[in-house]
Design an enzyme around this catalytic site. Structure first.
Site, mmCIF file in Angstrom:
data_model
loop_
_atom_site.group_PDB
_atom_site.id
_atom_site.type_symbol
_atom_site.label_atom_id
_atom_site.label_comp_id
_atom_site.label_asym_id
_atom_site.label_seq_id
_atom_site.Cartn_x
_atom_site.Cartn_y
_atom_site.Cartn_z
ATOM 1 N N ARG A 59 0.834 -1.212 0.000
ATOM 2 C CA ARG A 59 0.000 0.000 0.000
ATOM 3 C C ARG A 59 0.870 1.263 0.000
ATOM 4 O O ARG A 59 0.447 2.310 -0.492
ATOM 5 C CB ARG A 59 -0.976 0.006 1.191
ATOM 6 C CG ARG A 59 -1.797 1.285 1.289
ATOM 7 C CD ARG A 59 -3.139 1.102 1.991
ATOM 8 N NE ARG A 59 -3.021 0.474 3.290
ATOM 9 C CZ ARG A 59 -2.677 1.097 4.415
ATOM 10 N NH1 ARG A 59 -2.397 2.385 4.402
ATOM 11 N NH2 ARG A 59 -2.603 0.443 5.555
ATOM 12 N N TYR A 112 -16.785 14.751 -15.639
ATOM 13 C CA TYR A 112 -17.192 13.346 -15.574
ATOM 14 C C TYR A 112 -18.293 13.187 -14.518
ATOM 15 O O TYR A 112 -18.148 13.662 -13.384
ATOM 16 C CB TYR A 112 -15.959 12.507 -15.218
ATOM 17 C CG TYR A 112 -16.225 11.044 -15.101
ATOM 18 C CD1 TYR A 112 -16.564 10.280 -16.209
ATOM 19 C CD2 TYR A 112 -16.136 10.404 -13.872
ATOM 20 C CE1 TYR A 112 -16.804 8.929 -16.097
ATOM 21 C CE2 TYR A 112 -16.371 9.048 -13.747
ATOM 22 C CZ TYR A 112 -16.715 8.313 -14.871
ATOM 23 O OH TYR A 112 -16.954 6.975 -14.756
ATOM 24 N N ASP A 183 -8.567 16.654 -15.246
ATOM 25 C CA ASP A 183 -8.800 15.281 -15.698
ATOM 26 C C ASP A 183 -8.391 15.234 -17.172
ATOM 27 O O ASP A 183 -9.049 15.821 -18.022
ATOM 28 C CB ASP A 183 -10.285 14.939 -15.503
ATOM 29 C CG ASP A 183 -10.626 13.505 -15.893
ATOM 30 O OD1 ASP A 183 -9.926 12.934 -16.742
ATOM 31 O OD2 ASP A 183 -11.608 12.975 -15.340
ATOM 32 N N LYS A 208 -8.845 4.052 -19.232
ATOM 33 C CA LYS A 208 -9.166 4.444 -20.596
ATOM 34 C C LYS A 208 -7.919 4.286 -21.487
ATOM 35 O O LYS A 208 -7.467 3.187 -21.670
ATOM 36 C CB LYS A 208 -9.731 5.867 -20.597
ATOM 37 C CG LYS A 208 -10.826 6.093 -19.523
ATOM 38 C CD LYS A 208 -12.074 5.281 -19.779
ATOM 39 C CE LYS A 208 -13.030 5.205 -18.593
ATOM 40 N NZ LYS A 208 -13.415 6.461 -17.975
#
Ligand SMILES: *Cc1c(COP(=O)(O)O)cnc(C)c1O
Length: 390
Positions: A59, A112, A183, A208
């Site tokens: 992590r 978005y 973004d 994407k």
């Protein structure tokens, strides 16, 4: 690009590999491990004291994830990057690193939809207010900025694909002492490198174009060492949306072909958009590449755009008759996709569901994949013939 420097560091994609630790493997290995043990007490305490940096727990730091982060930082022209388990993990962690109760965010319209919902739910409960402005109207952005902590950008925007002058907006944020973030999923660093235009932080849904094969859900944030350190300090470890080693490995694999894929998406999508624009049955095509010129800093266009049919076209028949364009959300992979606006508008109660995100009921969104322009156009023509008969 104003600097005259190589606008896109292709070499950092092509050369990223293990640098000697693992037999010079041309592909970095997948460190599929949650933890890393120490050779002795001394080594452990040295790491805990921060005198030595090495992986302890995945992590926090994992070499495969780190390799992807290094590649992405270079591609975006940043100093550092952080990988996340999804684009939304990247967005929420980045935003929450820079705001606190009572703060205000200025965001461009048509971000978005799930980013919009994050702002309207969790951030709203935290008493963080979001003002939406048209990113094409720089005066409106300037009027909204005084007192704002953060300018949240997306360009081109979701669905309606409005492209902004990102450098000009970043300069406005700077003038008003606001942190700017964008973004950049649509353009990818191949076509737009916002850090070089003055934006503080770049966010991607790596699900994407960065992944490019529809087999990963991931996100990433890139920026200066200082900006990334701020995200790394709290939101990254404690919200815990960490990118997994296997997904990082898939992303490294995807990035190798990013330039080739983006050029192919651009060429096919632009050609299909132009042909659609000439059709009687099409009212408007929303594709930034159809304007006389692209905004400064946007050096090309990708495969995602939308268009609006005139009345009389049966959109259900059109969608059902397509063979290569599959009905499906997301985008950025090898495959072509279609989403009808009328379906999205019927999405059942979501937070702020009255919001339509600029989606016209007679619009459809296409993702133009890598199947080849002529085959895709034939698919569209055949579906149109079926959908126009009554
Ligand atoms: C898909 C998408 C996101 C969210 O990314 P996930 O990886 O699905 O969490 C954010 N921004 C844009 C523009 C997207 O298309």
């Amino acid at each position: 690009m104003s600097s005259g420097a190589d606008p896109f560091d292709l070499a950092s994609i092509i050369t990223a590999h293990d640098d000697g630790n693992f037999a010079d493997a041309v592909v970095p290995p997948i460190f599929q491990t949650s933890l890393f043990t120490f050779s002795d007490y001394d080594e452990m305490i040295t790491v805990y004291r921060g005198e030595k940096v090495r992986p302890t727990y995945t992590r926090g730091l994992n070499p495969t994830v780190r390799a992807f982060e290094d590649m992405l930082a270079k591609l975006e022209g940043g100093e550092d990057a952080l990988g996340f388990a999804s684009g939304m993990a990247a967005i929420s962690s980045a935003v929450l690193s820079f705001v606190e109760p009572g703060d205000r965010i200025v965001a461009v319209k048509h971000v978005y939809p799930d980013a919009f919902r994050l702002f309207g739910t969790i951030l709203k409960r935290m008493k963080i207010e979001v003002t939406y402005v048209d990113g094409r109207d720089e005066e409106a952005v300037a009027r909204a900025l005084p007192g704002a902590k953060l300018l949240y950008l997306e360009s081109p925007t979701s669905w309606v694909m409005e492209a902004h002058d990102v450098g000009a907006l970043a300069a406005l944020a700077k003038r008003h002492g606001a942190v700017s973030m964008i973004d950049n999923s649509w353009a990818s660093p191949f076509f737009q490198r916002p850090l070089t235009l003055g934006v503080d932080l770049v966010i991607h849904s790596a699900s994407k174009y960065l992944g490019g094969h529809s087999d990963v859900v991931a996100g990433v944030v890139a920026g200066s060492k200082e900006m990334i350190a701020r995200v790394k300090a709290e939101a990254y470890p404690y919200l815990g949306g960490k990118l997994s080693p296997f997904d990082a490995w898939l992303l490294i694999r995807g990035l190798r072909t990013l330039p080739l894929r983006m050029k192919a998406h651009e060429a096919s999508a632009l050609e299909i958009a132009r042909r659609l624009q000439r059709l009687e049955v099409v009212e408007t095509v929303c594709h930034p590449g159809l304007a006389n010129r692209l905004p400064a800093g946007l050096n090309g266009t990708s495969g995602l755009f939308s268009f609006i049919f005139r009345e009389g076209v049966d959109i259900r028949r059109f969608a059902d008759h397509l063979k290569l364009f599959k009905l499906g959300v997301s985008w950025g992979g090898h495959e072509s996709l279609i989403v009808p606006g009328e379906v999205v508008l019927q999405q059942k109660a979501q937070p702020n569901s009255a919001q339509t995100f600029g989606i016209h009921a007679r619009s459809v969104r296409l993702h133009v994949g890598l199947e080849g322009t002529e085959a895709l156009w034939r698919d569209i023509e055949e579906a149109l013939a079926a959908a126009s008969q009554s």
